[in-house]
Design a protein around this motif. Sequence first.
Motif, mmCIF file in Angstrom:
data_model
loop_
_atom_site.group_PDB
_atom_site.id
_atom_site.type_symbol
_atom_site.label_atom_id
_atom_site.label_comp_id
_atom_site.label_asym_id
_atom_site.label_seq_id
_atom_site.Cartn_x
_atom_site.Cartn_y
_atom_site.Cartn_z
ATOM 1 N N VAL A 149 0.807 -1.214 0.000
ATOM 2 C CA VAL A 149 0.000 0.000 0.000
ATOM 3 C C VAL A 149 0.844 1.270 0.000
ATOM 4 C CG1 VAL A 149 -1.996 -1.108 1.076
ATOM 5 C CG2 VAL A 149 -0.243 -0.026 2.509
ATOM 6 N N SER A 185 -5.345 -1.690 7.309
ATOM 7 C CA SER A 185 -5.845 -2.585 8.349
ATOM 8 C C SER A 185 -4.880 -3.754 8.567
ATOM 9 C CB SER A 185 -7.231 -3.130 7.980
ATOM 10 O OG SER A 185 -7.123 -4.063 6.930
ATOM 11 N N GLU A 220 -11.736 1.000 7.147
ATOM 12 C CA GLU A 220 -11.102 1.025 5.835
ATOM 13 C C GLU A 220 -10.122 -0.139 5.802
ATOM 14 O OE1 GLU A 220 -9.284 4.839 5.966
ATOM 15 O OE2 GLU A 220 -11.080 5.891 5.340
ATOM 16 N N THR A 221 -9.827 -0.631 4.613
ATOM 17 C CA THR A 221 -8.934 -1.785 4.545
ATOM 18 C C THR A 221 -7.493 -1.441 4.207
ATOM 19 O OG1 THR A 221 -9.519 -2.145 2.238
ATOM 20 C CG2 THR A 221 -10.784 -3.368 3.897
ATOM 21 N N ARG A 222 -7.231 -0.252 3.692
ATOM 22 C CA ARG A 222 -5.886 0.040 3.183
ATOM 23 C C ARG A 222 -4.797 -0.243 4.210
ATOM 24 N NH1 ARG A 222 -2.991 5.465 1.069
ATOM 25 N NH2 ARG A 222 -1.190 4.405 0.217
ATOM 26 N N ASP A 257 -3.391 -10.557 5.075
ATOM 27 C CA ASP A 257 -3.885 -11.190 3.850
ATOM 28 C C ASP A 257 -2.824 -11.199 2.749
ATOM 29 O OD1 ASP A 257 -6.313 -11.769 5.001
ATOM 30 O OD2 ASP A 257 -7.394 -10.135 4.011
ATOM 31 N N CYS A 258 -2.047 -10.112 2.635
ATOM 32 C CA CYS A 258 -1.028 -10.035 1.582
ATOM 33 C C CYS A 258 0.307 -10.670 1.978
ATOM 34 C CB CYS A 258 -0.778 -8.585 1.179
ATOM 35 S SG CYS A 258 -2.071 -7.904 0.140
ATOM 36 N N LYS A 272 -5.683 -6.785 9.123
ATOM 37 C CA LYS A 272 -6.172 -7.921 8.339
ATOM 38 C C LYS A 272 -5.680 -7.841 6.900
ATOM 39 C CE LYS A 272 -10.402 -10.281 6.863
ATOM 40 N NZ LYS A 272 -9.792 -10.706 5.644
ATOM 41 N N ASN A 273 -5.712 -6.657 6.313
ATOM 42 C CA ASN A 273 -5.244 -6.481 4.939
ATOM 43 C C ASN A 273 -3.749 -6.801 4.845
ATOM 44 O OD1 ASN A 273 -5.763 -5.755 2.216
ATOM 45 N ND2 ASN A 273 -4.849 -3.758 2.577
ATOM 46 N N CYS A 274 -2.979 -6.365 5.840
ATOM 47 C CA CYS A 274 -1.541 -6.663 5.850
ATOM 48 C C CYS A 274 -1.308 -8.175 5.885
ATOM 49 C CB CYS A 274 -0.860 -6.014 7.059
ATOM 50 S SG CYS A 274 -0.941 -4.224 7.080
ATOM 51 N N GLN A 312 -5.058 3.652 11.793
ATOM 52 C CA GLN A 312 -6.188 2.826 11.365
ATOM 53 C C GLN A 312 -6.963 2.330 12.582
ATOM 54 O OE1 GLN A 312 -7.301 2.124 8.277
ATOM 55 N NE2 GLN A 312 -8.976 0.912 9.088
#
Length: 117
Positions: free
Chosen positions: A33, A65, A61-63, A71-72, A67-69, A50
């Motif tokens: 990101v 988050s 927001e997911t940018r 996930d990638c 969880k987003n980290c 966040q």
Amino acid sequence: MMRIAAGIIAAVLTIAAHADAPRFKIERGEACVAPTGEMRRDHMKMLLHQRDRTMRQGIRETRFSLKNCVDCHASRETGSVLGKDGFCSSCHQYAAVSMDCFECHTPLQQKRTAARP
């Protein structure tokens, strides 16, 4: 106080530039990101910002988050960012920095919380 902050920043930049620094890859997606240098320097600020927006203002927001980290950056083999070669734990171990995000943000903790009366 400013000297301490400057010392910490200098140490982080030195570690980031060191040839033996851990090398990481993005397991899913095409790019992070933010640029690598910015993430190394500011990822904790991004996560805290966040957290504040989510917990205090109700804005999800997911940018940036956690969880987003995960996930990638979670290993395709283990599904985790933790462990010896885990994305998060290997860098935090190298930098001798504690990581307490996953004391709460784990399936085990969620089960414990859900089980409480």
